[in-house]
Design an enzyme around this catalytic site. Structure first.
Site, PDB file in Angstrom:
ATOM      1  N   ARG A   1       0.837  -1.217   0.000  1.00 22.36           N
ATOM      2  CA  ARG A   1       0.000   0.000   0.000  1.00 22.36           C
ATOM      3  C   ARG A   1       0.856   1.245   0.000  1.00 22.36           C
ATOM      4  O   ARG A   1       1.999   1.211   0.403  1.00 22.36           O
ATOM      5  CB  ARG A   1      -0.859   0.010   1.265  1.00 22.36           C
ATOM      6  CG  ARG A   1      -2.301  -0.392   1.052  1.00 22.36           C
ATOM      7  CD  ARG A   1      -3.067  -0.191   2.337  1.00 22.36           C
ATOM      8  NE  ARG A   1      -3.647   1.130   2.428  1.00 22.36           N
ATOM      9  CZ  ARG A   1      -3.436   1.982   3.432  1.00 22.36           C
ATOM     10  NH1 ARG A   1      -2.630   1.678   4.418  1.00 22.36           N
ATOM     11  NH2 ARG A   1      -4.040   3.148   3.444  1.00 22.36           N
TER      12      ARG A   1
ATOM     13  N   LYS B   1       3.421  -7.050  12.398  1.00 23.51           N
ATOM     14  CA  LYS B   1       2.795  -7.327  11.102  1.00 23.51           C
ATOM     15  C   LYS B   1       3.124  -8.732  10.599  1.00 23.51           C
ATOM     16  O   LYS B   1       4.291  -9.082  10.397  1.00 23.51           O
ATOM     17  CB  LYS B   1       3.238  -6.278  10.078  1.00 23.51           C
ATOM     18  CG  LYS B   1       2.580  -6.448   8.727  1.00 23.51           C
ATOM     19  CD  LYS B   1       2.567  -5.166   7.944  1.00 23.51           C
ATOM     20  CE  LYS B   1       2.061  -5.378   6.522  1.00 23.51           C
ATOM     21  NZ  LYS B   1       1.683  -4.147   5.848  1.00 23.51           N
TER      22      LYS B   1
ATOM     23  N   ARG C   1      -1.132   4.245  13.283  1.00 17.83           N
ATOM     24  CA  ARG C   1      -0.105   3.852  14.254  1.00 17.83           C
ATOM     25  C   ARG C   1      -0.689   3.928  15.656  1.00 17.83           C
ATOM     26  O   ARG C   1      -1.503   4.822  15.927  1.00 17.83           O
ATOM     27  CB  ARG C   1       1.108   4.784  14.210  1.00 17.83           C
ATOM     28  CG  ARG C   1       1.837   4.814  12.875  1.00 17.83           C
ATOM     29  CD  ARG C   1       2.766   3.588  12.713  1.00 17.83           C
ATOM     30  NE  ARG C   1       3.454   3.624  11.441  1.00 17.83           N
ATOM     31  CZ  ARG C   1       2.953   3.266  10.265  1.00 17.83           C
ATOM     32  NH1 ARG C   1       1.717   2.798  10.205  1.00 17.83           N
ATOM     33  NH2 ARG C   1       3.643   3.355   9.158  1.00 17.83           N
TER      34      ARG C   1
HETATM   35  C1  BTN Z   1       0.778  -3.942   2.390  1.00 14.26           C
HETATM   36  O1  BTN Z   1       0.950  -4.402   3.516  1.00 14.26           O
HETATM   37  O2  BTN Z   1       1.059  -2.783   2.105  1.00 14.26           O
HETATM   38  C2  BTN Z   1       0.183  -4.845   1.347  1.00 14.26           C
HETATM   39  C3  BTN Z   1       1.170  -5.907   0.936  1.00 14.26           C
HETATM   40  C4  BTN Z   1       0.606  -6.838  -0.113  1.00 14.26           C
HETATM   41  C5  BTN Z   1       1.676  -7.752  -0.663  1.00 14.26           C
HETATM   42  C6  BTN Z   1       1.111  -8.788  -1.589  1.00 14.26           C
HETATM   43  S1  BTN Z   1       2.293 -10.041  -1.978  1.00 14.26           S
HETATM   44  C7  BTN Z   1       1.239 -10.674  -3.217  1.00 14.26           C
HETATM   45  C8  BTN Z   1       0.600  -9.487  -3.908  1.00 14.26           C
HETATM   46  N1  BTN Z   1       1.446  -9.012  -4.984  1.00 14.26           N
HETATM   47  C9  BTN Z   1       1.947  -7.804  -4.743  1.00 14.26           C
HETATM   48  O3  BTN Z   1       2.719  -7.181  -5.503  1.00 14.26           O
HETATM   49  N2  BTN Z   1       1.524  -7.355  -3.574  1.00 14.26           N
HETATM   50  C10 BTN Z   1       0.613  -8.288  -2.935  1.00 14.26           C
END
Ligand code: BTN
Length: 262
Positions: free
Chosen positions: A63, A129, A259
């Site tokens: 994100r 996380k 946060r």
């Molecule tokens: C976050 O925490 O910001 C979201 C992370 C999401 C990661 C997953 S891994 C599989 C899928 N492909 C990506 O490029 N991102 C999501």
């Protein structure tokens, strides 16, 4: 043997059992991002239920333009394409996905009952996380969503020190095909509920696992000053409820991160 070596399509189909026909899975040893691959396939007409799983991502997306880092074999990284009926509002979808993930992990006994959810899209274990969700809507077809999930099975050595202390891993020793199948089965059930009733039907399940219920929080944005208030959960659309100076205001996920206040 590491996760990417153990994952395989026949094993996944076996673990999916009677639900196997609902998914069309592809396992790539490496790609840039499973979300990017599946968005391109979605634009080319891939069906609802298409899944792309990667052993390694070279440009995993998170994100707010962040990178999702995972070493081969340390994470479960995959994306699922879901096509809702035209007109379905995607509000609260990433929160609904969080509920599915928590329920799946609870069912396989991974992480015990300690799995919590952090608005809008994080999965926490012991306050750290454990996983993230990135929902991307198909341009021009906002009722088609690519749901990307990254779940730490082990913590990669490559993780910078600050992330190392903020991150958790399942340390799951079971069959990753069964873990992924359980997640897909829970997603199927949650996405069907979401299609029928939106996030409203899943809100209680989300609130039951809310990591920041009625505690002070900070909201960070690249475009606005930080906000501090009491976290009052989420509404039926998945908007965060922030109490500031006695007034509860809705915050949409957009470009905001949450946060705790130490
Ligand atoms: C976050 O925490 O910001 C979201 C992370 C999401 C990661 C997953 S891994 C599989 C899928 N492909 C990506 O490029 N991102 C999501």
């Amino acid at each position: 043997m590491s996760v990417d070596q153990l994952l395989n399509l026949p094993g996944l189909a076996l673990a999916l059992g009677g639900c196997a026909h609902r998914f069309d899975a592809d396992l790539l040893s490496e790609c840039d991002s499973t979300n990017a691959v599946l968005l391109a396939r979605a634009e080319a007409g891939a069906p609802s239920g298409a899944v792309v799983i990667a052993g390694t991502q070279t440009a995993g997306r998170g994100r707010r333009g962040r990178t999702w880092i995972s070493a081969p074999g340390d994470s479960l990284t995959f994306s699922l394409l879901w096509r809702f009926a035209a007109g379905t509002a995607p509000a609260g979808l990433s929160l609904a996905v969080g509920v599915a993930l928590a329920e799946a992990l609870e069912k396989v006994g991974a992480g015990g009952t300690a799995i919590q959810l952090k608005w809008p899209n994080d999965l926490l274990l012991g306050g750290r996380k454990l996983g993230g969700i990135l929902v991307e809507l198909l341009p021009g077809a906002p009722h088609a969503a690519v749901i990307g999930i990254g779940l730490n099975l082990h913590l990669p050595d490559a993780l910078p020190d600050d992330l190392q202390t903020q991150s958790a891993a399942l340390n799951h020793s079971g069959d990753p095909n069964e873990l992924l199948a359980r997640i897909l089965i829970e997603l199927l059930s949650v996405l069907e509920r979401f299609a029928a009733s939106g996030f409203a039907d899943l809100r209680n399940a989300w609130m039951a696992r809310h990591a920041f219920a009625d505690v002070p929080i900070r909201l960070l944005s690249d475009f606005a000053p930080q906000r501090i208030g009491m976290c009052r959960g989420v509404d039926v659309d998945g908007a965060l409820l922030l109490e500031e100076a006695g007034q509860v205001k809705r915050v949409l996920s957009g470009e905001v991160s949450l946060r705790g206040v130490p």
